[in-house]
Design an enzyme around this catalytic site. Structure first.
Site, mmCIF file in Angstrom:
data_model
loop_
_atom_site.group_PDB
_atom_site.id
_atom_site.type_symbol
_atom_site.label_atom_id
_atom_site.label_comp_id
_atom_site.label_asym_id
_atom_site.label_seq_id
_atom_site.Cartn_x
_atom_site.Cartn_y
_atom_site.Cartn_z
ATOM 1 N N HIS A 83 0.823 -1.213 0.000
ATOM 2 C CA HIS A 83 0.000 0.000 0.000
ATOM 3 C C HIS A 83 0.859 1.266 0.000
ATOM 4 C CE1 HIS A 83 -3.273 2.622 1.921
ATOM 5 N NE2 HIS A 83 -3.788 2.192 0.799
ATOM 6 N N LYS A 119 3.357 4.381 -1.160
ATOM 7 C CA LYS A 119 3.551 5.288 -2.300
ATOM 8 C C LYS A 119 4.865 6.021 -2.053
ATOM 9 C CE LYS A 119 -1.108 4.932 -1.665
ATOM 10 N NZ LYS A 119 -1.759 4.421 -0.462
ATOM 11 N N ASP A 144 17.549 10.343 -7.261
ATOM 12 C CA ASP A 144 18.969 10.655 -7.036
ATOM 13 C C ASP A 144 19.357 10.606 -5.557
ATOM 14 O OD1 ASP A 144 19.235 10.999 -9.742
ATOM 15 O OD2 ASP A 144 19.087 13.190 -9.673
ATOM 16 N N HIS A 158 -9.334 11.221 1.621
ATOM 17 C CA HIS A 158 -8.478 10.038 1.581
ATOM 18 C C HIS A 158 -7.176 10.274 2.340
ATOM 19 C CE1 HIS A 158 -5.776 7.098 -0.650
ATOM 20 N NE2 HIS A 158 -6.804 6.320 -0.365
ATOM 21 N N LYS A 212 -4.327 10.595 5.146
ATOM 22 C CA LYS A 212 -3.969 9.784 6.319
ATOM 23 C C LYS A 212 -2.962 10.593 7.130
ATOM 24 C CE LYS A 212 -4.211 6.717 2.522
ATOM 25 N NZ LYS A 212 -5.432 6.087 2.679
ATOM 26 N N ASP A 225 -0.300 18.473 18.954
ATOM 27 C CA ASP A 225 0.143 19.728 19.602
ATOM 28 C C ASP A 225 0.798 20.713 18.643
ATOM 29 O OD1 ASP A 225 -0.786 18.698 21.962
ATOM 30 O OD2 ASP A 225 1.182 18.177 22.772
#
Length: 495
Positions: A234, A236, A241, A413, A415, A420
């Site tokens: 899952h 990404k 470089d 979508h 996450k 604080d």
């Protein structure tokens, strides 16, 4: 001859009668074996009971579901073995970096106090190199991320490593594929990992058209490996470089790019990092590549960069990652540690909320101790079952004073977690059992004043596009909706 055929018919009828009378015996042995295996695995008791109920009350179908999504014994052992082997290879570099990490950890301790324990935890678990020599940039939606990503890809000189769950063959997908092909022909070392379930169209296209660079389908699913479908990559990740890295919830897909006044608004978050922390993303890609059939490569100086001269001490960055072979749910544990050390406010955003008992308890205790806890979820999800399972967990949170917002501008979508205004998590991790225990996941852990401030500001903007859920309104929902919530919750440990 007729008499012989007659005898055969009589024999087959006896066999059929025998099967009718004793069919339960092999089924009993099969069920006994499967249930015994589940018990021997010493899973979470709730999950164990859920699987046993599915197998018992859904004859045949339950066994198929367990084969596809439940079994883990042999597969997880293999993942654990790979993790041990790869950690041994990194041990030398880790030991050489310990003194520098300890010095910089002391600085972050002074800046953010007890919240810095998350960085200590990640270092002690040897999950990621800690550093202060980084620049970070927050992206809200694909329209912010993709122009920067395309620019960095076009400027690549040495290597491009990409790892995505969803990579679609649409406008942005074709742009990225074209750049990868062009850079590979220029001599840039390009490697691409795509999840077999998330990116089937592009995998099929690449296999047919033979690109100039190696690509791998992660845990391909065939008839003989259907159980692989339960373990998904899952993540990404992009590393360019070994100077620039990208991570977050935004896949390669046009759906993440919002046009003015479009109906299906897609709200998401990602980040870019420049500095020593990029080495962690490089290592994660290397780990994933080593679990494919791709030709191995070594993490030489070509792919790692610990030169900090050009980046002053600014953003503290580390990463929490986990997979089915991890010794523990490291993503969840890092978030729990931050929640426990919060002093003022906790802001969480997730599209899927199937919390572990530990997470629910931590949030409830935080709210009861006077900390402002805010949780944002989509008002309408892309999964009917997951949404109603999510709704079944909200009442106890509301009773303890947690503010729950249902985002209704479109589908959220993102996450993210912000504590604080000092510590932020942005990555691929949903607040659900699958992200904590089953999938290959990663989240950045960042302490940077401007970065956290923008994340908080965005949360406030999203609140203006959301409905605040009250305990009274939630308690007076229609009974049939509550019933659906309860039914879907039975599947929560399996989602």
């Amino acid at each position: 001859m007729e008499e012989l055929f007659s005898q055969i018919e009589i024999d087959w009828s006896h066999v059929w009668q025998l099967l009718l009378n004793w069919y339960w015996l092999p089924l009993f042995v099969l069920y006994f074996g499967v249930i015994s295996t589940i018990l021997i695995e010493n899973r979470n008791p709730t999950k164990t009971i859920s699987w046993v109920m599915v197998i018992v009350f859904l004859p045949f179908v339950g066994l198929i579901l367990y084969y596809l999504f439940g079994q883990k014994f042999r597969k997880v052992k293999r993942f654990q073995r790979i993790n041990r082997e790869q950690n041994r290879k990194l041990l030398v570099a880790w030991e050489e970096s310990l003194s520098r990490m300890d010095e910089q950890l002391e600085i972050i301790h002074q800046r953010i106090g007890m919240l810095s324990r998350v960085f200590d935890y990640l270092k002690n678990e040897k999950l990621a190199f800690f550093s202060l020599n980084n620049r970070v940039e927050l992206f809200i939606n694909g329209e912010e991320k993709f122009p920067v990503l395309l620019k960095r890809l076009r400027e690549a000189k040495k290597s491009i490593h990409m790892e995505y769950y969803i990579f679609e063959f649409d406008h942005i997908g074709k742009q990225v594929l074209a750049i990868l092909e062009e850079k590979a022909k220029e001599g840039v070392k390009v490697r691409l990992i795509l999840d077999s379930i998330g990116s089937p169209q592009v995998i099929k296209y690449l296999r047919k058209n033979k690109p100039s660079y190696p690509f791998e389908a992660f845990l391909p699913v065939t008839f003989t490996s259907l159980a692989n479908s339960n373990y998904r990559n899952h993540r990404k990740i992009v590393v360019i470089d070994c100077q620039y890295g990208f991570v977050g919830g935004i896949n390669i897909s046009d759906r993440y790019i919002n046009q003015p006044n479009q109906a299906n608004y897609w709200r998401d978050t990602a980040m870019a990092v420049e500095g020593i922390a990029v080495n962690n993303l490089q290592i994660q890609f290397w780990n994933s590549w080593n679990q494919t059939e791709g030709e191995p490569f070594s993490l030489t100086e070509e792919y790692l960069n610990f030169n900090v001269a050009h980046i002053p001490e600014r953003a503290a960055v580390s990463f929490a990652s986990s997979d089915p072979g991890s010794l523990g749910p490291f993503n969840m544990e890092a978030i729990l540690l931050a929640i426990n050390d919060a002093k003022e406010r906790i802001q969480l955003c997730t599209p899927y909320f199937i919390p572990s008992e530990q997470l629910s308890t931590a949030l409830e205790i935080a709210a009861s101790s006077g900390i402002k806890v805010e949780l944002m979820l989509p008002a309408v999800s892309d999964s009917y079952i997951v949404q109603h399972a999510t709704f079944s967990f909200l009442k106890p949170l509301l009773q303890r004073g947690i503010h729950v917002y249902l985002y209704n501008k479109g589908f959220i979508h993102a996450k993210t977690v912000c504590i604080d205004g000092k510590l932020a998590f942005v990555g691929t991790v949903n607040l659900d059992i699958r992200s904590f225990y089953i999938n290959y996941e990663i989240t950045s852990v960042v302490s940077d004043e401007q970065y956290c401030k923008r994340l908080e500001q965005q949360f406030e903007m999203d609140k203006s596009a959301s409905d605040l859920v009250t305990l009274f309104s939630w308690a007076h929902r229609k009974k049939w909706k509550k019933g659906v919530d309860s039914l879907c919750r039975l599947l929560a440990p399996l989602l």
